[in-house]
Design an enzyme around this catalytic site. Structure first.
Site, PDB file in Angstrom:
ATOM      1  N   SER A 117      23.782-112.222 -49.511  1.00  0.00           N
ATOM      2  CA  SER A 117      23.423-111.108 -49.366  1.00  0.00           C
ATOM      3  C   SER A 117      23.348-109.918 -50.414  1.00  0.00           C
ATOM      4  O   SER A 117      23.351-110.489 -51.765  1.00  0.00           O
ATOM      5  CB  SER A 117      24.133-110.162 -47.857  1.00  0.00           C
ATOM      6  OG  SER A 117      22.946-108.662 -47.640  1.00  0.00           O
ATOM      7  N   GLU A 148      12.867-104.518 -58.793  1.00  0.00           N
ATOM      8  CA  GLU A 148      11.288-105.223 -57.334  1.00  0.00           C
ATOM      9  C   GLU A 148      11.337-104.030 -55.755  1.00  0.00           C
ATOM     10  O   GLU A 148      12.727-103.285 -56.101  1.00  0.00           O
ATOM     11  CB  GLU A 148      11.753-106.919 -57.348  1.00  0.00           C
ATOM     12  CG  GLU A 148      11.435-107.665 -58.650  1.00  0.00           C
ATOM     13  CD  GLU A 148      11.899-109.020 -58.026  1.00  0.00           C
ATOM     14  OE1 GLU A 148      11.241-109.397 -58.435  1.00  0.00           O
ATOM     15  OE2 GLU A 148      13.604-108.833 -57.585  1.00  0.00           O
ATOM     16  N   LYS A 150      12.113-103.177 -52.734  1.00  0.00           N
ATOM     17  CA  LYS A 150      12.764-103.994 -51.515  1.00  0.00           C
ATOM     18  C   LYS A 150      11.917-104.406 -50.179  1.00  0.00           C
ATOM     19  O   LYS A 150      11.563-103.557 -49.769  1.00  0.00           O
ATOM     20  CB  LYS A 150      14.182-103.482 -50.930  1.00  0.00           C
ATOM     21  CG  LYS A 150      15.545-104.300 -49.912  1.00  0.00           C
ATOM     22  CD  LYS A 150      16.334-103.750 -50.124  1.00  0.00           C
ATOM     23  CE  LYS A 150      17.222-104.876 -48.605  1.00  0.00           C
ATOM     24  NZ  LYS A 150      16.702-104.328 -47.942  1.00  0.00           N
ATOM     25  N   ARG A 171      18.655-117.427 -44.319  1.00  0.00           N
ATOM     26  CA  ARG A 171      19.526-116.898 -44.702  1.00  0.00           C
ATOM     27  C   ARG A 171      20.330-118.041 -43.934  1.00  0.00           C
ATOM     28  O   ARG A 171      21.506-118.192 -44.499  1.00  0.00           O
ATOM     29  CB  ARG A 171      19.659-116.140 -44.979  1.00  0.00           C
ATOM     30  CG  ARG A 171      20.957-115.799 -45.926  1.00  0.00           C
ATOM     31  CD  ARG A 171      21.632-113.998 -45.554  1.00  0.00           C
ATOM     32  NE  ARG A 171      20.393-113.090 -46.246  1.00  0.00           N
ATOM     33  CZ  ARG A 171      20.067-112.663 -47.414  1.00  0.00           C
ATOM     34  NH1 ARG A 171      20.829-113.492 -48.180  1.00  0.00           N
ATOM     35  NH2 ARG A 171      18.840-112.785 -47.718  1.00  0.00           N
ATOM     36  N   GLU A 206      10.544-113.540 -49.319  1.00  0.00           N
ATOM     37  CA  GLU A 206      11.024-112.765 -47.946  1.00  0.00           C
ATOM     38  C   GLU A 206      10.107-113.144 -46.901  1.00  0.00           C
ATOM     39  O   GLU A 206       8.782-112.603 -47.664  1.00  0.00           O
ATOM     40  CB  GLU A 206      11.122-110.699 -48.069  1.00  0.00           C
ATOM     41  CG  GLU A 206      11.486-110.181 -47.412  1.00  0.00           C
ATOM     42  CD  GLU A 206      13.062-110.369 -47.169  1.00  0.00           C
ATOM     43  OE1 GLU A 206      14.004-109.336 -46.757  1.00  0.00           O
ATOM     44  OE2 GLU A 206      14.379-110.949 -48.338  1.00  0.00           O
ATOM     45  N   LYS A 323      18.360-106.346 -60.991  1.00  0.00           N
ATOM     46  CA  LYS A 323      18.999-107.489 -61.257  1.00  0.00           C
ATOM     47  C   LYS A 323      18.740-107.613 -62.320  1.00  0.00           C
ATOM     48  O   LYS A 323      18.093-107.769 -63.391  1.00  0.00           O
ATOM     49  CB  LYS A 323      18.313-108.837 -60.132  1.00  0.00           C
ATOM     50  CG  LYS A 323      18.293-109.136 -58.766  1.00  0.00           C
ATOM     51  CD  LYS A 323      17.232-109.979 -57.970  1.00  0.00           C
ATOM     52  CE  LYS A 323      15.514-109.679 -58.106  1.00  0.00           C
ATOM     53  NZ  LYS A 323      15.412-110.603 -57.202  1.00  0.00           N
TER      54      LYS A 323
END
Length: 712
Positions: A117, A148, A150, A171, A206, A323
């Site tokens: 996560s 980016e 979310k 996940r 996602e 990131k």
């Protein structure tokens, strides 16, 4: 002095934990679950209560897709627990991990690389602290960041082997998740094959529902008087986990891909930017709104830029993900058991507004469930005017003590339907009185009661609107397919007292049909012919027409195939639907007798037929001459009976539903995924991973001509 300091430290920690459990976040005036039991609770009891609260909210969010609190409130509970367990390590429990979204009814698959996560941060200081930690860990070298949006959706890992799409997995608990390949394969944007791909590649992404699609589905539900879906994220999560493949096809999901899981060889990509560029070339949907950022200052400016851009994005977003770009830097930074050290999610503050709640109205759905709705003074929120908001149920109103005339705080946090966070107590009018849910029902003439242990109230007897919606469902193409019996005709039948329950429509005489506006001889003849055809339709249509909660078209087919008659289904007991098993440690589990018919669906079926009114419906259907038995498979195609087929790609002349009906009428079964138990895969143009898997497993593959030949 040492004892005094320890006592002060204890008092401070207890005060902090109590405050976090009783003060609303960010400002809704309602307590978090569970309520404080005593000002003198021990640290051990505080920790146990916090852990129970966290586990409950994890279950609501990840498995039931019905969260009761925001991410911000949840993170505060986690922070409170961490503080207490650091202060009192003798009472600390095991690591709670990242949660677990695995569900009953799905096969599981392992992730080749852990699917972690993200840690959340809510202000600039925390974000810069994240940057400082990275600089120290990586020796002060210049850092590059990817920033980016979310996406507020469902995390998924797509596995490609030798360039072929083979599997989609949620996940789960980070190491193992649910195999949701069948439903994820419905997303057209996912490439089925990749040229020049590594031998093994896990693409992380996602799944979400576009705002326009969410609004389309809610418009349909509003027209049917059904409770509206709360938000796109919960609906997307529920759709990914649907066991009813036909229902899943009615909802369009989308995906954005952004991350790299396992990759063999590991040196295939040097940076996240390079990987995303390759994803785009392969045809994956990605977001590249913002280029690579050099350093923390630039990344922070990019976050602020995204806060402006997100208003025009086609999907719900509640933050920015930052990131480290270079994969070698990511490896050096490392991870915890929950989060990578090289990434963080910055959560944008939710859009909120204050307005006056003028009235609480009641909305009645097809099943008789009553949903309270807040009627608000119109207010601009996140670019749209809001005048109504769902209040969910009577318990929610009581928990937040919402009263007519109150000034309420409403919020959109990745939501389309606004939620009422709570009441601005200092603005409450002196004449405001606690809302009496049952008194309002009586005032409106709604004879309703709580539905068992559920929070919802349901009508004891159906209202006019409920009768109309039930009849429209009964006659719809997915049920008895009675041509010409739509909304307008259903309204007339109910208003003329010709229909009280849907099956009454089968017994209406030609003379009675002529009582309806617009019904002349030709219309009456057509309707009588349509009713005669409806009586001969397949058993599954009759089961679906009953409107059993949680029983969609595919589940109705599975029940018809298993029980063979409506009489047998009506007489079913718990043991006919679920096998109860007791483990070595005394734990009780339930295994579905019919694939896809788990605990929730089984409870719905048993509850439905325990109602004498519903048993009367079945008797009336029988007396009206409706077909209530499964037709035997055609003898000439005995090679199809009992066989499992999987459909993939586009066939030249047969639609997917047509092919499915032909197979099922011949006694075969159509599955959504390929396994060793699959007998045939029917492949058309643009067949993807299912065809590849069939070839790997040696499953016979048919084209349309081959299927028709097998069917005779």
């Amino acid at each position: 002095m040492h004892l005094l300091a320890q006592a002060l430290s204890l008092a401070l920690a207890l005060s902090l934990a109590l405050a976090l459990l009783s003060i609303p976040f960010p400002s809704p005036p309602y307590p978090l679950y569970p309520p404080r039991t005593s000002m003198s609770e021990s640290p051990r009891d505080q920790i146990l209560r916090l852990r129970a609260a966290i586990q409950r909210h994890e279950e609501l969010y990840r498995k039931k897709h019905a969260p009761e609190i925001s991410d911000f409130e949840f993170d505060k509970l986690v922070d409170a627990l961490a503080d207490l367990e650091r202060e009192f390590p003798m009472f600390a429990g095991p690591d709670l991990g990242i949660g677990d979204d695995k569900s009953e009814g799905f096969q599981q698959a392992d992730h080749k690389a852990p699917m972690l996560s993200l840690d959340n941060t809510y202000d600039e200081a925390d974000f810069r602290a994240f940057g400082d930690r990275l600089y120290k860990a990586l020796g002060g070298t210049g850092l590059e960041f990817i920033v980016e949006p979310k996406v507020d959706g469902v995390a998924v890992s797509l596995t490609f082997e030798k360039g072929q799409f083979v599997r989609a997995v949620t996940r789960g608990n980070g190491a193992r998740g649910d195999d949701v390949t069948a439903n994820v394969s419905l997303i057209r944007e996912i490439p089925r094959s990749l040229k020049g791909a590594p031998d093994l590649l896990e693409v992380r992404g996602e799944i979400y529902m576009e705002l326009a699609e969410f609004q389309r589905l809610n418009t349909e539900r509003e027209a049917e008087g059904e409770p509206l879906y709360a938000n796109p994220r919960n609906l997307a999560a529920g759709t990914v986990k649907l066991l009813d493949g036909e229902e899943a096809r009615k909802r369009r999901l989308s995906i954005v891909c952004y991350g790299l899981g396992a990759c063999e060889p590991a040196t295939a990509f040097a940076s996240l930017k390079e990987f995303k560029t390759k994803l785009k070339a392969w045809g994956f949907p990605i977001r590249d709104d913002i280029d690579v950022q050099q350093g923390v200052d630039a990344a922070w400016k990019a976050i602020q830029q995204l806060d402006v851009l997100r208003r025009d994005l086609p999907f719900p977003t509640d933050g920015a993900v930052v990131k480290v770009n270079r994969l070698e830097d990511q490896r050096r930074a490392g991870t915890t058991s929950k989060f990578p050290h090289w990434a963080v999610a910055f959560k944008f503050p939710p859009d909120q507004a204050e307005t006056i709640l003028r009235k609480i109205s009641m909305q009645v759905g097809r099943t008789g469930a009553i949903t309270p709705v807040a009627e608000l003074d119109p207010v601009l929120l996140a670019g749209s005017t809001v005048a109504r908001a769902t209040l969910h149920n009577a318990d929610e109103i009581a928990r937040k003590d919402i009263r007519e005339g109150d000034t309420v705080r409403i919020q959109k946090a990745g939501e389309i339907i606004p939620q009422v966070l709570g009441v601005v107590l200092e603005k409450r009018p002196a004449e405001a009185r606690p809302f009496d849910f049952e008194a309002r029902l009586k005032e409106l003439g709604l004879d309703a009661a709580r539905d068992g242990e559920e929070a919802a109230y349901k009508l004891r007897a159906p209202s006019r609107e409920m009768k109309i919606r039930r009849l429209v469902h009964f006659a719809s193409k997915q049920c008895l397919d009675i041509d010409g019996l739509g909304d307008a005709v259903a309204e007339q039948l109910v208003d003329l007292a010709l229909v009280d329950v849907p099956v009454d429509a089968l017994g209406i005489t030609p003379a009675q049909w002529r009582m309806l506006e617009g019904f002349k001889d030709k219309s009456v003849d057509n309707m009588m012919a349509g009713l005669a055809q409806a009586k001969q339709r397949e058993l599954w249509r009759a089961i679906h027409a009953l409107g059993i909660p949680n029983v969609g078209m595919q589940t109705a087919k599975d029940l018809a195939r298993h029980f063979k008659s409506l009489d047998a289904l009506e007489a079913a007991r718990s043991a006919d639907l679920l096998q109860t098993k007791i483990g070595k440690k005394g734990g009780v589990t339930h295994e579905a007798v019919i694939p896809g018919v788990g605990v929730e669906v089984s409870e719905s079926i048993l509850s439905f037929f325990s109602d004498p009114n519903h048993r009367d419906w079945v008797r009336a259907m029988r007396e009206a001459g409706l077909n209530l038995a499964e037709a035997a498979a055609v003898a000439a195609v005995a090679g199809v009976a009992g066989k499992t087929f999987v459909l993939t790609g586009t066939l030249p002349t047969l639609g997917r539903d047509e092919a499915r009906d032909l197979i099922e009428k011949a006694g075969g079964k159509v599955s959504g995924s390929v396994s060793k138990k699959t007998d045939y895969v029917v492949a058309g143009e643009e067949a993807g991973s299912k065809l590849t898997k069939a070839q790997e497993l040696g499953v016979p593959v048919l084209d349309e001509a081959g299927l028709r030949a097998l069917l005779g």
